[in-house]
Scaffold this active site. Structure first.
Site, PDB file in Angstrom:
ATOM      1  N   HIS A  73       0.831  80.315  41.502  1.00 20.29           N
ATOM      2  CA  HIS A  73      -0.367  80.038  40.712  1.00 20.29           C
ATOM      3  C   HIS A  73      -0.156  79.606  39.189  1.00 20.29           C
ATOM      4  O   HIS A  73       0.642  80.089  38.751  1.00 20.29           O
ATOM      5  CB  HIS A  73      -1.431  81.208  40.849  1.00 20.29           C
ATOM      6  CG  HIS A  73      -0.839  82.557  40.214  1.00 20.29           C
ATOM      7  ND1 HIS A  73      -1.351  82.619  38.920  1.00 20.29           N
ATOM      8  CD2 HIS A  73      -0.168  83.654  40.536  1.00 20.29           C
ATOM      9  CE1 HIS A  73      -0.915  84.048  38.605  1.00 20.29           C
ATOM     10  NE2 HIS A  73      -0.199  84.346  39.490  1.00 20.29           N
ATOM     11  N   GLU A 225      -5.496  82.988  41.604  1.00 19.68           N
ATOM     12  CA  GLU A 225      -4.998  84.025  41.920  1.00 19.68           C
ATOM     13  C   GLU A 225      -5.237  85.293  41.198  1.00 19.68           C
ATOM     14  O   GLU A 225      -5.344  86.421  41.687  1.00 19.68           O
ATOM     15  CB  GLU A 225      -3.550  83.876  41.944  1.00 19.68           C
ATOM     16  CG  GLU A 225      -2.712  84.858  42.546  1.00 19.68           C
ATOM     17  CD  GLU A 225      -2.395  85.978  41.629  1.00 19.68           C
ATOM     18  OE1 GLU A 225      -1.855  87.221  42.258  1.00 19.68           O
ATOM     19  OE2 GLU A 225      -2.509  86.202  40.525  1.00 19.68           O
ATOM     20  N   GLU A 226      -5.623  85.219  39.865  1.00 18.97           N
ATOM     21  CA  GLU A 226      -5.655  86.358  38.951  1.00 18.97           C
ATOM     22  C   GLU A 226      -6.874  87.174  39.512  1.00 18.97           C
ATOM     23  O   GLU A 226      -7.256  88.442  38.681  1.00 18.97           O
ATOM     24  CB  GLU A 226      -5.571  85.983  37.548  1.00 18.97           C
ATOM     25  CG  GLU A 226      -4.238  85.785  36.949  1.00 18.97           C
ATOM     26  CD  GLU A 226      -3.126  86.892  37.076  1.00 18.97           C
ATOM     27  OE1 GLU A 226      -3.410  87.805  37.201  1.00 18.97           O
ATOM     28  OE2 GLU A 226      -2.080  86.461  36.992  1.00 18.97           O
ATOM     29  N   ASP A 246       5.939  84.811  43.221  1.00 17.61           N
ATOM     30  CA  ASP A 246       5.190  85.182  41.865  1.00 17.61           C
ATOM     31  C   ASP A 246       6.215  86.451  41.326  1.00 17.61           C
ATOM     32  O   ASP A 246       7.220  86.668  41.896  1.00 17.61           O
ATOM     33  CB  ASP A 246       3.938  85.895  42.506  1.00 17.61           C
ATOM     34  CG  ASP A 246       2.663  85.993  41.461  1.00 17.61           C
ATOM     35  OD1 ASP A 246       3.192  86.130  40.498  1.00 17.61           O
ATOM     36  OD2 ASP A 246       1.564  86.199  42.033  1.00 17.61           O
ATOM     37  N   HIS A 326       1.626  91.196  32.297  1.00 12.98           N
ATOM     38  CA  HIS A 326       0.140  91.215  31.980  1.00 12.98           C
ATOM     39  C   HIS A 326       0.292  91.641  30.309  1.00 12.98           C
ATOM     40  O   HIS A 326      -0.711  92.202  30.000  1.00 12.98           O
ATOM     41  CB  HIS A 326      -0.902  92.064  32.710  1.00 12.98           C
ATOM     42  CG  HIS A 326      -0.847  90.946  33.840  1.00 12.98           C
ATOM     43  ND1 HIS A 326      -1.994  91.482  34.861  1.00 12.98           N
ATOM     44  CD2 HIS A 326      -0.556  89.943  34.532  1.00 12.98           C
ATOM     45  CE1 HIS A 326      -2.267  90.337  35.812  1.00 12.98           C
ATOM     46  NE2 HIS A 326      -1.317  89.630  35.768  1.00 12.98           N
TER      47      HIS A 326
HETATM   48 ZN   LIG Z   1       1.009  86.376  39.350  1.00  8.78          ZN
END
Ligand SMILES: [Zn+2]
Length: 350
Positions: A73, A225-226, A246, A326
């Site tokens: 993504h 995706e998030e 990912d 993140h």
């Molecule tokens: Zn990801």
């Protein structure tokens, strides 16, 4: 089978840096989809966009009796304007799952509906310790505690509105990229742009070497995706395997690192398909690619989005190791190269 694919690290890293420099919060990821489409154009893939905006590239294989797909993504964490405050600053709402403290003090770009951009930064509402003392350190970082300060002359709601800013405008946080001589790449949003770069690197290496995938392969570049539904759609109906590419979660208790190709066998959504887990591990072993097998405790993927949407396929997950995911993330070119090599092994092996 010949030796493990050699990957052009410089070209892959340059692609990654360009992609990182293309803001793409979930919901406003089109520029990153376009960037990837342009980079894939010389590969002569058959490309199209889904209605939702994902990029689909078809790569002819030697066979098509058991077609496969890859997904990664380009959308990232970000925010939207929730309220224009009386002081002219902005209350934001998060797009994707992250903690406010991970972007506190970060610069950002706001995109208005008319396409104008306004710069600013994300701060605690009691940011100055000269003014608020100990509260600056102690305040809980929640939606009410954070605001975007615009680099414009505004101290009122009306002045901010006059800049063309409205509720619902997207905000992208700066990637703040640094690629140093030791091979580390530090940036926000390596999740999952690093994995898109691995697909780019693997595809380029195979095309340069004249190697075709064993099976027709659909490359799905996801743009939601998030928030959990990115790859729920967009695949041809006849695929039997979906390899999700990912980031691997690096940290205390984790097997993954920033140097290996990381194979995830289970995450919050449960185990990945055992045949895929075994196949990927065997491919890495046979090719001598440094790899780690791991479980991610707080993690979901686009492969699972497709499973939940009814996809009747075997799903697996590999990716480069990302430290402090993140948050202010970091990986190493070794992880990118080894993941690209494992991808190439997967693609070319029957
Ligand atoms: Zn990801």
């Amino acid at each position: 089978m010949s030796a493990v694919m050699s990957i052009d690290t410089k070209t892959m890293t340059d692609f990654l840096i360009g992609l990182l420099n293309t803001p793409s919060p979930t919901g406003l990821a089109e520029k990153a989809v376009e960037y990837t489409e342009r980079a894939f154009a010389p590969f002569l893939f058959k490309m199209r966009r889904t209605v939702k905006g994902a990029l689909i590239a078809e790569w002819e294989g030697k066979a098509s009796d058991a077609p496969r797909a890859l997904t990664a993504h380009v959308d990232t964490l970000g925010a939207m304007v929730k309220e224009i405050k009386e002081n002219g600053r902005l209350k934001l709402t998060k797009v994707g799952g992250f903690a406010w403290n991970t972007v506190e003090g970060e610069g950002g770009t706001l995109f208005t509906a008319s396409g104008k951009t306004v710069r600013g930064s994300l701060l605690l509402v009691k940011a100055s310790s000269h003014v608020f003392g100990a509260e600056t350190g102690e305040m809980k970082r929640d939606d009410d505690a954070m605001e975007m300060r615009l680099d414009e002359r505004t101290t009122s709601e009306a002045e901010t509105r006059a800049l063309g800013i409205e509720v619902g405008d997207f905000v992208a946080f700066d990637p703040r990229i640094e690629a140093g001589p030791a091979g580390f790449i530090r940036s926000r949003h390596l999740d999952d742009k690093a994995a898109v770069a691995c697909i780019f690197g693997a595809a380029r290496a195979m095309l340069d070497a004249g190697i075709q995938p064993a099976q027709r392969t659909t490359i799905h570049i996801s743009n939601y995706e998030e928030v959990g539904h990115g790859a729920a759609s967009g695949f041809p109906p006849d695929i039997v395997e979906l390899l999700t590419v990912d980031m691997a979660a690096v940290g205390k208790g984790q097997a993954s690192d920033e140097f290996s190709a990381c194979i995830c066998v289970k995450d919050s959504g449960g185990p990945y398909h055992v045949d895929m887990n075994r196949k990927l591990t065997q491919l890495a072993q046979a090719a001598g690619i440094p790899y780690k097998v791991d479980i991610y405790p707080y993690y979901g993927s686009d492969g699972e989005a497709f499973w939940r949407a009814g996809g009747d396929v075997r799903v697996g997950l590999i990716g480069p190791g990302v430290d402090a995911s993140h948050n202010y993330e970091r990986t190493h070119t070794d992880s990118l190269v080894h993941t690209a090599q494992l991808l190439a092994e997967y693609l070319r092996t029957e």
